[in-house]
Design an enzyme around this catalytic site. Structure first.
Site, PDB file in Angstrom:
ATOM      1  N   SER A  47       0.821  -1.212   0.000  1.00  0.00           N
ATOM      2  CA  SER A  47       0.000   0.000   0.000  1.00  0.00           C
ATOM      3  C   SER A  47       0.857   1.266   0.000  1.00  0.00           C
ATOM      4  O   SER A  47       0.346   2.358  -0.250  1.00  0.00           O
ATOM      5  CB  SER A  47      -0.941   0.000   1.202  1.00  0.00           C
ATOM      6  OG  SER A  47      -0.183   0.002   2.404  1.00  0.00           O
ATOM      7  N   HIS A  48       2.146   1.133   0.272  1.00  0.00           N
ATOM      8  CA  HIS A  48       3.061   2.278   0.166  1.00  0.00           C
ATOM      9  C   HIS A  48       4.165   2.032  -0.859  1.00  0.00           C
ATOM     10  O   HIS A  48       5.211   2.684  -0.817  1.00  0.00           O
ATOM     11  CB  HIS A  48       3.664   2.633   1.529  1.00  0.00           C
ATOM     12  CG  HIS A  48       2.681   3.331   2.413  1.00  0.00           C
ATOM     13  ND1 HIS A  48       1.903   2.665   3.329  1.00  0.00           N
ATOM     14  CD2 HIS A  48       2.302   4.630   2.484  1.00  0.00           C
ATOM     15  CE1 HIS A  48       1.117   3.537   3.947  1.00  0.00           C
ATOM     16  NE2 HIS A  48       1.330   4.717   3.457  1.00  0.00           N
ATOM     17  N   LEU A 125       5.222   7.023   7.527  1.00  0.00           N
ATOM     18  CA  LEU A 125       6.199   7.733   8.366  1.00  0.00           C
ATOM     19  C   LEU A 125       7.356   6.836   8.787  1.00  0.00           C
ATOM     20  O   LEU A 125       8.375   7.329   9.269  1.00  0.00           O
ATOM     21  CB  LEU A 125       5.512   8.302   9.613  1.00  0.00           C
ATOM     22  CG  LEU A 125       4.455   9.390   9.365  1.00  0.00           C
ATOM     23  CD1 LEU A 125       3.838   9.829  10.690  1.00  0.00           C
ATOM     24  CD2 LEU A 125       5.079  10.584   8.653  1.00  0.00           C
ATOM     25  N   THR A 161      -6.746  10.901   9.241  1.00  0.00           N
ATOM     26  CA  THR A 161      -6.338   9.562   9.699  1.00  0.00           C
ATOM     27  C   THR A 161      -4.992   9.675  10.432  1.00  0.00           C
ATOM     28  O   THR A 161      -4.432   8.673  10.894  1.00  0.00           O
ATOM     29  CB  THR A 161      -6.201   8.602   8.508  1.00  0.00           C
ATOM     30  OG1 THR A 161      -5.370   9.221   7.502  1.00  0.00           O
ATOM     31  CG2 THR A 161      -7.545   8.306   7.884  1.00  0.00           C
ATOM     32  N   ALA A 181      -2.224   4.589  11.528  1.00  0.00           N
ATOM     33  CA  ALA A 181      -3.259   5.607  11.432  1.00  0.00           C
ATOM     34  C   ALA A 181      -3.998   5.656  12.762  1.00  0.00           C
ATOM     35  O   ALA A 181      -4.210   4.624  13.401  1.00  0.00           O
ATOM     36  CB  ALA A 181      -4.236   5.263  10.314  1.00  0.00           C
ATOM     37  N   GLU A 189      -9.323   0.730   3.045  1.00  0.00           N
ATOM     38  CA  GLU A 189      -9.956  -0.530   3.453  1.00  0.00           C
ATOM     39  C   GLU A 189     -11.474  -0.455   3.318  1.00  0.00           C
ATOM     40  O   GLU A 189     -12.134  -1.445   3.002  1.00  0.00           O
ATOM     41  CB  GLU A 189      -9.583  -0.859   4.903  1.00  0.00           C
ATOM     42  CG  GLU A 189      -8.122  -1.243   5.056  1.00  0.00           C
ATOM     43  CD  GLU A 189      -7.767  -1.516   6.516  1.00  0.00           C
ATOM     44  OE1 GLU A 189      -8.158  -2.576   7.022  1.00  0.00           O
ATOM     45  OE2 GLU A 189      -7.114  -0.663   7.136  1.00  0.00           O
ATOM     46  N   HIS A 230     -12.516   7.162  22.693  1.00  0.00           N
ATOM     47  CA  HIS A 230     -12.146   8.544  23.032  1.00  0.00           C
ATOM     48  C   HIS A 230     -10.638   8.714  23.185  1.00  0.00           C
ATOM     49  O   HIS A 230     -10.115   9.806  23.014  1.00  0.00           O
ATOM     50  CB  HIS A 230     -12.880   9.002  24.295  1.00  0.00           C
ATOM     51  CG  HIS A 230     -12.382   8.348  25.552  1.00  0.00           C
ATOM     52  ND1 HIS A 230     -12.777   7.105  25.960  1.00  0.00           N
ATOM     53  CD2 HIS A 230     -11.478   8.765  26.467  1.00  0.00           C
ATOM     54  CE1 HIS A 230     -12.171   6.787  27.097  1.00  0.00           C
ATOM     55  NE2 HIS A 230     -11.376   7.770  27.427  1.00  0.00           N
ATOM     56  N   LYS A 231      -9.920   7.624  23.470  1.00  0.00           N
ATOM     57  CA  LYS A 231      -8.461   7.749  23.637  1.00  0.00           C
ATOM     58  C   LYS A 231      -7.774   8.010  22.294  1.00  0.00           C
ATOM     59  O   LYS A 231      -6.931   8.900  22.176  1.00  0.00           O
ATOM     60  CB  LYS A 231      -7.898   6.497  24.315  1.00  0.00           C
ATOM     61  CG  LYS A 231      -8.424   6.294  25.728  1.00  0.00           C
ATOM     62  CD  LYS A 231      -7.856   5.042  26.404  1.00  0.00           C
ATOM     63  CE  LYS A 231      -8.462   4.873  27.798  1.00  0.00           C
ATOM     64  NZ  LYS A 231      -7.914   3.693  28.512  1.00  0.00           N
ATOM     65  N   ARG A 305       4.011 -10.342  18.661  1.00  0.00           N
ATOM     66  CA  ARG A 305       4.913  -9.826  17.632  1.00  0.00           C
ATOM     67  C   ARG A 305       5.421  -8.456  18.033  1.00  0.00           C
ATOM     68  O   ARG A 305       4.715  -7.690  18.676  1.00  0.00           O
ATOM     69  CB  ARG A 305       4.134  -9.572  16.339  1.00  0.00           C
ATOM     70  CG  ARG A 305       4.022 -10.717  15.430  1.00  0.00           C
ATOM     71  CD  ARG A 305       3.123 -10.297  14.253  1.00  0.00           C
ATOM     72  NE  ARG A 305       2.677 -11.462  13.544  1.00  0.00           N
ATOM     73  CZ  ARG A 305       3.429 -12.113  12.667  1.00  0.00           C
ATOM     74  NH1 ARG A 305       4.643 -11.709  12.384  1.00  0.00           N
ATOM     75  NH2 ARG A 305       2.960 -13.183  12.062  1.00  0.00           N
ATOM     76  N   ARG A 310       7.086  -8.324  10.271  1.00  0.00           N
ATOM     77  CA  ARG A 310       6.834  -8.899   8.948  1.00  0.00           C
ATOM     78  C   ARG A 310       7.535  -8.092   7.854  1.00  0.00           C
ATOM     79  O   ARG A 310       8.056  -8.626   6.898  1.00  0.00           O
ATOM     80  CB  ARG A 310       5.329  -8.901   8.650  1.00  0.00           C
ATOM     81  CG  ARG A 310       4.696 -10.247   8.973  1.00  0.00           C
ATOM     82  CD  ARG A 310       3.236 -10.259   8.634  1.00  0.00           C
ATOM     83  NE  ARG A 310       2.470  -9.733   9.766  1.00  0.00           N
ATOM     84  CZ  ARG A 310       1.187 -10.041   9.991  1.00  0.00           C
ATOM     85  NH1 ARG A 310       0.543 -10.831   9.153  1.00  0.00           N
ATOM     86  NH2 ARG A 310       0.564  -9.569  11.030  1.00  0.00           N
TER      87      ARG A 310
END
Lengths: 345, 345
Positions: A47-48, A125, A161, A181, A189, A230-231, A305, A310
């Site tokens: 996706s990048h 990033l 996002t 994100a 997605e 909310h976090k 993990r 991966r």
């Protein structure tokens, strides 16, 4: 039809670089973009990867990023802030210009920040936090996006996002890195669910009236939700404040107003904070790098993990055996190289 | 039986201060503890109010915090790191000592960090980020806790409930502040379900074998889960790295090894990062404080709350009309004042 190909990382780098130069980007912009896009493809982070070339060029074609921008590093003003003006170009070239100054400042002062202003941002990033960890520093990076996420308890898109990334350097192996994100899912997605005619999981989105929905079409007309209730909403808001407002650059709603669409790369700023574990730990018992390894071993030892594991495994494969590209992907690269911006939809 | 009482904030401050002094704390420690405990009670944040007095004194009685500690501020070494050695006392006194230096350094350099080492920590982080915002700065604060939370995908307690707090200064009104545990729920909430004989919501905890459970007893023998799945788990891990290992202080598993219990206040360090919006925004368009107000208005305008809104509303009430305490609470305060450490279970 072109056959599927196994291409070395270097060969793909040259191919992508040539595409960007053919499309009119200067060497600084083309090299920095090729670097992050090939890094994505190399790490099996599709996706990048090369899939992103067209989006970058679409933004050039729309006149919303300057392909010949030369980023400018502000002179050292004695503070802990390193400022890079991207001059309307891509964030990646500005980041590469500023990272040595950021590392010098953080190593000397213990903590320092890099601000990138007036940039177009479309990459992950993690290449940036990895570049900081390669200099022995811990790194935090964040930026706004376009307004597509409602605050927790709200009813309309406001937040982006807003990705949040962190890296910690490790000796003789890839760093500890996360990059995610702050929305519960990526917009892509939701689009994939729409194309597949599948309902969304509960909690991903609200419709245009602000009611929870599992219908991807209604979700695309409504808003996504932040991760973790909310976090996560609070963290996404913090990113608007620190990496939008505090650095004097656009917030996610301002980005969407400016672009009028989410199919072009967003134009805003970015904040990277670097910290020197050696400077912080000075005079205290224990080596911070050795102690961190104990923590990582305990995480892995109980079957969990580490983030990016991966991706790093794919990197080893790609560097040893090359990157496998499908016939369709090769054809797309060929078309972009032959056609330049004219080949971009 | 004592009657229910309406007590002024100042009167409660004096009462709590007297309790801590009677229990053998020196003036520095007693004043800082009374300040945060009364702030909790004033803000109707009961879980960090006078209910916490006994836990603090229990830790003194167990010899796990020094009641007469005098925190020490390290001399300015020209870096952006302010170091305070709590000398085995409570974090709050160390924070109060260091905050002017942190504010001076962040105002001058744009960004600075305060490290508190060798402290006992039992209060919320919001009083600390609020104190930094009162000086016109944005603040991030974080610290480990005891190992009671399993990493996402893991099976055993390793991470703490590791709080993460942020504050942004606002003119003529309370700051934007959030402060939350990076676990999905607080340990106290699981204990309340156990006492009430109620099942836990799904996703809160795993049992000792690492399987998901809704049984509070099994959860207390197993582990809590981080908020927001692998994303919250990554943030909690980052806090172990930055506010434990990087600052040369204990991680959550080390805290639990050291104390051998979760009923005493954890002993570790704390990291606070302060940033000057004025310094960051310098030379850029727009006033960051005015722009932030636009963001907050948009959030509230769509029916969402700002974090801490309820707390600030309670504060206004308490400051105007006093704090209402039940007869049982007054009796408890009286017993602690009369009995000192001997009255502590």
């Amino acid at each position: 039809m072109t056959e599927a190909v196994m291409m070395s990382v270097e060969a793909l780098q040259n191919r992508v670089l040539a595409i960007f130069e053919r499309a009119g980007l200067n060497k600084i912009q083309a090299a920095a973009l090729a670097h992050v896009i090939v890094a994505g493809e190399r790490d099996a982070c599709k996706s990048h990867g090369i899939y992103r070339i067209e989006g970058a060029l679409r933004t050039v074609k729309a006149g919303k990023v300057k392909p010949d921008a030369v980023p400018a590093l502000a002179p050292d003003d004695g503070s802990a802030i390193v400022r890079v003006d991207a001059q309307g170009g891509f964030a990646n070239a500005a980041f590469e210009l500023g990272v040595p100054a950021l590392a010098e400042r953080a190593t000397r002062l213990g903590i320092a920040a890099m601000v990138i202003n007036d940039c177009s941002h479309f990459s992950a990033l993690w290449p940036e936090v990895e570049a900081v960890t390669a200099r022995g520093l811990a790194a935090l990076a964040m930026c706004p996006s376009y307004a597509t996420v409602a605050p927790s308890g709200g009813s309309k898109p406001l937040l982006g996002t807003n990705p949040f990334a962190f890296g910690w350097p490790r000796k003789d192996q890839p760093p500890y890195v996360f990059d995610f994100a702050t929305s519960v899912a990526a917009r892509g997605e939701i689009e994939l669910h729409r194309r597949a005619g599948k309902q969304l999981p509960e909690g991903w989105a609200i419709d245009a009236a602000g009611n929870p929905t599992t219908d991807p079409v209604a979700a695309l007309e409504g808003a996504m939700m932040p991760f973790g209730g909310h976090k996560g909403s609070a963290i996404a808001t913090m990113i608007e404040l620190l990496a939008g407002i505090m650095i004097g650059d656009l917030t996610s709603p301002e980005v969407l107003d400016y672009l009028g669409t989410t199919i072009l790369a967003p134009f805003h700023g970015e904040l990277i904070i670097a910290m020197s574990p050696e400077a912080f730990a000075k005079g205290r018992p224990g080596d911070p790098f050795a102690r961190a390894e104990v923590l990582f071993e305990t995480i892995v030892g109980q079957g969990a993990r580490l983030p990016s594991q991966r991706r790093f495994a794919a990197r080893i494969q790609s560097e040893a055996k090359g990157i496998s590209l499908t016939a369709a992907e090769i054809a797309q690269l060929d078309a972009l190289l032959a056609g330049g911006l004219a080949a971009v939809n």
